[in-house]
Design an enzyme around this catalytic site. Structure first.
Site, PDB file in Angstrom:
ATOM      1  N   PRO A   2       0.837  -1.217   0.000  1.00  0.00           N
ATOM      2  CA  PRO A   2       0.000   0.000   0.000  1.00  0.00           C
ATOM      3  C   PRO A   2       0.866   1.258   0.000  1.00  0.00           C
ATOM      4  O   PRO A   2       1.841   1.342   0.722  1.00  0.00           O
ATOM      5  CB  PRO A   2      -0.787  -0.091   1.318  1.00  0.00           C
ATOM      6  N   GLU A   3       0.502   2.184  -0.861  1.00  0.00           N
ATOM      7  CA  GLU A   3       1.166   3.486  -0.867  1.00  0.00           C
ATOM      8  C   GLU A   3       0.112   4.531  -0.493  1.00  0.00           C
ATOM      9  O   GLU A   3      -0.985   4.189  -0.059  1.00  0.00           O
ATOM     10  CB  GLU A   3       1.790   3.744  -2.240  1.00  0.00           C
TER      11      GLU A   3
END
Ligand code: ZN
Length: 269
Positions: A2-3
């Protein structure tokens, strides 16, 4: 992994699904993810607390609780935090969950367990985030600020973008995408960045991240789904050997600071 766009997506889904909820109980299925806190302490502190707001700082999902507490969820490699309507059917990799009324729950799912959940006094958060760089999507984030972060840096631009003390939220995917959009080579030395390059990069980062958030909503229908990068219409990331959308030349990949870096050598300089 996840960014920023995924973390922002999770927060917006929580606002949609779980505004104003109250935590009835906390269940810790993997104690190492909340260490050094103990499961009993966590459960005791959050029991009966109302969630007064959700927020994001870098890749942290924040749940502000009443009486001045905040739960901070670090997503790590595979973490995902979301609302489920019925806690009797918990997701497979649930590590910590918070029971709400009417059987609903807030769930921290994390297959590879590199994430964690910490409880802080809300007033301590500024100190917790003291080493974090600016938020690229904040109204007040300027190209001069980005340039200033690189004032004493000597190395290449892409590892700089991954350094969360310079600017937060860019991981391997969106750093590569932002550099492509700005037509800057990942290996360009920071001292060779002129004002036009900093301006282009600043604009590209904001545009790329905003588009990624919109795309995340486009490809997912519920808070439980987790968008994969290949669904997010990347221009260079993961496209080794495919045609550049600008010049039709092949996208290349090399390893830079231990990370796979995708770029178009013809139109990024
Ligand atoms: Zn190209």
């Amino acid at each position: 992994m996840p960014e920023l766009p995924e973390a922002e997506y999770m927060v917006r889904r929580l606002v949609e699904c779980a505004t104003g909820v109250r935590i009835r109980e906390a269940t810790v299925l993997r104690a190492s993810l909340i260490a050094p806190q103990s499961p009993d302490d966590l459960a005791e502190t959050v029991r009966g607390r109302k969630v007064v707001g959700y927020a994001r700082r870098a890749k942290n999902v924040l749940l502000h609780l009443d009486r001045g507490w905040t739960l901070r969820v670090q997503l790590g490699m595979t973490g995902h935090f979301y609302w489920v309507p019925d806690a009797r059917v918990l997701p497979r990799f649930t590590r910590v969950w918070f029971g709400l009324s009417n059987r609903a729950a807030l769930v921290f799912e994390d297959a590879r367990t590199f994430g964690n959940v910490h409880l802080h006094r809300t007033e301590e958060l500024a100190a917790v985030f003291a080493d974090y760089g600016p938020e690229p999507l904040d109204e007040g984030f300027t190209w001069q600020q980005l340039k200033g972060s690189g004032a004493r840096a000597k190395g290449p631009i892409k590892p700089f973008l991954l350094d969360q003390s310079k600017v937060v939220g860019l991981g391997n995917i969106w750093a590569a995408e932002s550099l492509y959009a700005a037509r800057i080579a990942p290996g360009r030395a920071i001292p060779e960045m002129d004002d036009a390059a900093w301006k282009a990069l600043h604009r590209a980062i904001r545009k790329t991240l905003s588009a990624a958030i919109e795309n995340t909503f486009r490809v997912t229908r519920s808070g439980e789904e987790f968008p994969e990068a290949d669904l997010l219409a990347c221009a260079v990331y993961g496209r080794l050997g495919e045609a550049c959308r600008r010049c039709k030349g092949p996208i290349e990949r090399f390893v830079q600071a231990g990370r796979s870096t995708f770029h178009c050598p013809a139109c990024q300089r």
